[in-house]
Structure formats: C-alpha cells, structure tokens
Design a protein around this motif. Sequence first.
Motif, PDB file in Angstrom:
ATOM      1  N   GLY A   1      29.655  42.183  43.205  1.00  0.00           N
ATOM      2  CA  GLY A   1      30.413  41.892  41.585  1.00  0.00           C
ATOM      3  C   GLY A   1      30.692  40.106  41.364  1.00  0.00           C
ATOM      4  O   GLY A   1      30.419  39.904  40.771  1.00  0.00           O
ATOM      5  N   LEU A   2      31.276  39.833  42.362  1.00  0.00           N
ATOM      6  CA  LEU A   2      31.420  38.288  42.930  1.00  0.00           C
ATOM      7  C   LEU A   2      29.851  37.826  42.762  1.00  0.00           C
ATOM      8  O   LEU A   2      30.022  36.365  42.011  1.00  0.00           O
ATOM      9  CB  LEU A   2      32.711  38.074  44.575  1.00  0.00           C
ATOM     10  N   LEU A   3      29.151  37.312  42.764  1.00  0.00           N
ATOM     11  CA  LEU A   3      27.800  37.171  43.131  1.00  0.00           C
ATOM     12  C   LEU A   3      27.107  36.374  41.278  1.00  0.00           C
ATOM     13  O   LEU A   3      27.480  35.653  40.787  1.00  0.00           O
ATOM     14  CB  LEU A   3      26.825  37.830  44.031  1.00  0.00           C
ATOM     15  N   ARG A   4      27.289  37.862  41.054  1.00  0.00           N
ATOM     16  CA  ARG A   4      27.064  38.396  39.755  1.00  0.00           C
ATOM     17  C   ARG A   4      28.031  37.390  38.067  1.00  0.00           C
ATOM     18  O   ARG A   4      27.612  36.551  37.289  1.00  0.00           O
ATOM     19  CB  ARG A   4      26.821  39.518  38.281  1.00  0.00           C
TER      20      ARG A   4
ATOM     21  N   GLY B   1      43.404  40.578  40.572  1.00  0.00           N
ATOM     22  CA  GLY B   1      42.168  41.347  39.342  1.00  0.00           C
ATOM     23  C   GLY B   1      42.964  42.134  38.378  1.00  0.00           C
ATOM     24  O   GLY B   1      43.052  41.590  36.474  1.00  0.00           O
ATOM     25  N   ARG B   2      43.402  42.701  37.657  1.00  0.00           N
ATOM     26  CA  ARG B   2      44.889  43.344  38.084  1.00  0.00           C
ATOM     27  C   ARG B   2      45.690  42.341  37.058  1.00  0.00           C
ATOM     28  O   ARG B   2      46.405  42.859  35.581  1.00  0.00           O
ATOM     29  CB  ARG B   2      45.058  44.526  38.126  1.00  0.00           C
ATOM     30  N   ARG B   3      45.943  41.631  37.948  1.00  0.00           N
ATOM     31  CA  ARG B   3      47.488  40.916  37.680  1.00  0.00           C
ATOM     32  C   ARG B   3      46.649  38.871  37.054  1.00  0.00           C
ATOM     33  O   ARG B   3      47.842  38.996  35.555  1.00  0.00           O
ATOM     34  CB  ARG B   3      48.503  40.592  38.312  1.00  0.00           C
ATOM     35  N   TYR B   4      45.778  39.030  37.196  1.00  0.00           N
ATOM     36  CA  TYR B   4      45.854  37.377  37.223  1.00  0.00           C
ATOM     37  C   TYR B   4      43.480  37.237  36.201  1.00  0.00           C
ATOM     38  O   TYR B   4      43.830  36.463  35.652  1.00  0.00           O
ATOM     39  CB  TYR B   4      45.592  36.565  37.825  1.00  0.00           C
ATOM     40  N   GLY B   5      43.150  38.341  36.345  1.00  0.00           N
ATOM     41  CA  GLY B   5      42.078  38.221  35.833  1.00  0.00           C
ATOM     42  C   GLY B   5      40.711  37.618  36.477  1.00  0.00           C
ATOM     43  O   GLY B   5      40.268  37.824  36.163  1.00  0.00           O
ATOM     44  N   VAL B   6      40.721  37.541  37.513  1.00  0.00           N
ATOM     45  CA  VAL B   6      40.271  36.830  38.777  1.00  0.00           C
ATOM     46  C   VAL B   6      39.351  37.550  38.351  1.00  0.00           C
ATOM     47  O   VAL B   6      37.940  36.605  38.751  1.00  0.00           O
ATOM     48  CB  VAL B   6      40.628  37.177  40.268  1.00  0.00           C
ATOM     49  N   VAL B   7      38.475  39.325  39.090  1.00  0.00           N
ATOM     50  CA  VAL B   7      37.075  39.434  38.651  1.00  0.00           C
ATOM     51  C   VAL B   7      37.579  40.763  37.366  1.00  0.00           C
ATOM     52  O   VAL B   7      38.437  40.863  37.008  1.00  0.00           O
ATOM     53  CB  VAL B   7      37.304  40.690  39.826  1.00  0.00           C
TER      54      VAL B   7
ATOM     55  N   ALA C   1      44.232  42.817  47.988  1.00  0.00           N
ATOM     56  CA  ALA C   1      44.987  41.601  47.532  1.00  0.00           C
ATOM     57  C   ALA C   1      43.784  41.654  46.016  1.00  0.00           C
ATOM     58  O   ALA C   1      43.866  41.385  45.042  1.00  0.00           O
ATOM     59  CB  ALA C   1      44.461  41.013  48.834  1.00  0.00           C
ATOM     60  N   LEU C   2      42.164  41.926  46.343  1.00  0.00           N
ATOM     61  CA  LEU C   2      41.779  41.437  45.611  1.00  0.00           C
ATOM     62  C   LEU C   2      42.105  42.018  44.279  1.00  0.00           C
ATOM     63  O   LEU C   2      41.914  41.438  42.772  1.00  0.00           O
ATOM     64  CB  LEU C   2      40.472  41.059  45.929  1.00  0.00           C
ATOM     65  N   GLY C   3      41.738  43.546  44.119  1.00  0.00           N
ATOM     66  CA  GLY C   3      42.465  43.794  43.274  1.00  0.00           C
ATOM     67  C   GLY C   3      43.329  43.285  42.343  1.00  0.00           C
ATOM     68  O   GLY C   3      43.323  43.745  40.962  1.00  0.00           O
ATOM     69  N   ARG C   4      44.645  43.348  42.927  1.00  0.00           N
ATOM     70  CA  ARG C   4      45.811  43.289  42.605  1.00  0.00           C
ATOM     71  C   ARG C   4      45.730  41.572  41.634  1.00  0.00           C
ATOM     72  O   ARG C   4      46.221  41.685  41.083  1.00  0.00           O
ATOM     73  CB  ARG C   4      46.193  42.704  43.899  1.00  0.00           C
TER      74      ARG C   4
ATOM     75  N   ARG D   1      38.404  34.048  49.557  1.00  0.00           N
ATOM     76  CA  ARG D   1      39.817  32.980  49.945  1.00  0.00           C
ATOM     77  C   ARG D   1      39.560  32.293  48.575  1.00  0.00           C
ATOM     78  O   ARG D   1      40.768  32.024  48.077  1.00  0.00           O
ATOM     79  CB  ARG D   1      40.201  32.388  50.980  1.00  0.00           C
ATOM     80  N   ARG D   2      39.110  31.216  49.113  1.00  0.00           N
ATOM     81  CA  ARG D   2      38.970  29.990  47.579  1.00  0.00           C
ATOM     82  C   ARG D   2      38.501  30.296  46.457  1.00  0.00           C
ATOM     83  O   ARG D   2      39.411  30.258  46.205  1.00  0.00           O
ATOM     84  CB  ARG D   2      37.454  28.898  48.399  1.00  0.00           C
ATOM     85  N   TYR D   3      37.927  31.580  46.016  1.00  0.00           N
ATOM     86  CA  TYR D   3      37.131  32.255  44.845  1.00  0.00           C
ATOM     87  C   TYR D   3      38.935  32.611  44.776  1.00  0.00           C
ATOM     88  O   TYR D   3      39.404  32.233  43.252  1.00  0.00           O
ATOM     89  CB  TYR D   3      36.542  32.962  44.918  1.00  0.00           C
ATOM     90  N   VAL D   4      39.516  32.886  44.893  1.00  0.00           N
ATOM     91  CA  VAL D   4      41.084  33.371  44.123  1.00  0.00           C
ATOM     92  C   VAL D   4      41.876  32.382  44.353  1.00  0.00           C
ATOM     93  O   VAL D   4      42.811  32.525  43.767  1.00  0.00           O
ATOM     94  CB  VAL D   4      41.536  35.040  45.223  1.00  0.00           C
TER      95      VAL D   4
END
Length: 230
Positions: A221-224, A174-180, A169-172, A93-96
């Motif tokens: 992936g998040l760890l890397r 990632g696609r919209r804001y480049g989070v991942v 939520a994470l995929g969204r 949650r904090r990361y996103v």
Amino acid sequence: MTTIHDHVEAVRTPEETSPHGLGWAVAGLCAGVASLVTIVASSLADGVYDESVAGDAPGIVEKMGDQIPQILVMHTAAVISAVLLLVFAPGLRRYVAARVPAGSLLPDIAGGGLMLVAAAQLMGSALTTEFVFGLADPDKMVPESAVFFGHWIGTVPWLWVGAGVAALALGRAGRRYGVVPAWLAWTSLVLGTLTTLLGVSPLQYLGGMFGPLWLTLAALGLLRQTRTRS
C-alpha cells in the motif's frame, strides 16, 4: 478554516517535504515476502513437533535431518527479511514523520516496532550454522541439543509483536492524520491488534501468522501511494 492537513503542512521541515525514492517501500515489500517464506519454511521444519517421535530425541534428530532444505530456506529468508527491515523501518518512520505533527511518537513507534522484528528474525537464524551440519552427520550430534534447535527455529522467527505495535501506530496515524488510505489504516488496526494481543499472551508465536501478512500489505500500500505522489 484551519484543517488538520494545514497544521501538518505547517510543522513539516524542508527535509521532510523533499521528495524521496521508492527503494524503502520496495525493501519493505520484499521483506514481507521473505518473512512469509520464513514462516512457511519454519512450519515445514517440524521434526521436533512430529508426534510419531515425541520424546524420542534420536528420532527427532533423524526427522530433522530430512528437513535440512527447509531449515536452510528458513534461515536465508529470515536473514533477508531482517536486512531489508533495516531499510524499511527508518523509511516508514520518515514517511509517517513527514505527515504528522512534530513531536508525535507515532513515527518512532512504527519504526522501532519493526526494528524489534528485525532483531527477532536475525536471532531466529542465529543457530543454523551450529546445528545444520550436525544434522547431516547425526552421530556427532548430541540429540537433546538438536531438539533444542528444533524448538528455536519453530518459535523465535515467529516473534512478531513488534510488528503489531508498528501496525497500530500506522493505523492510528492513518485514522487521525490521513497518513495512509482508509483501507490500510483499518487493516493496520485490525492486524496490529491481533498481532499485539497474541504477542503479549502465552500464545505469542501465533503473532507470526498475522505480522508478516500486515508487513506485506502495508509495504504494498505504501509503495502504491508513494509512487502515485512521486
């Protein structure tokens, strides 16, 4: 020209932009591995589904009595997964939240979905102590109650619809804001869709085949990515 990245940077607070450790992502990876072990052990503790003793409660109890090691592995892995998710969920949650506009619901949905999984994992292990010792001494066990326990451990740990919602939520994000990275965003959307659709259907337990896989891949992936940026 103002970009989405500039907008995200503008809405971050000092707390959100401060560096954080990797422990939350490591916890997520370990939770993913533990959850995979849970699913495998649950699949191997299948006495209640053995067609050779279908409808025979004493026979089912005897089969399950031979599967006590698998039940104990399932129990231990499920509790470990639940505890580690209590670290990974708020970390995710904090990361996103640090990478999307203020007020977005995506961070809370991602963290909240995994908290649902943690609750299901804990409940999946809830009856072990009550029954596992009885299976070791079946003469003191009411066969029908043991059959119920077999169905419990074969279903409750497979309730992963919360992970499906978290993955979406994470995929969204990632696609919209480049989070991942793009690969993780698409992986989250595909596995999240499968897990969620199965979770809301009468085939809900099949979600347990995809949810743990997504959790493991996402945490890796998040760890890397976190390690690269630290």
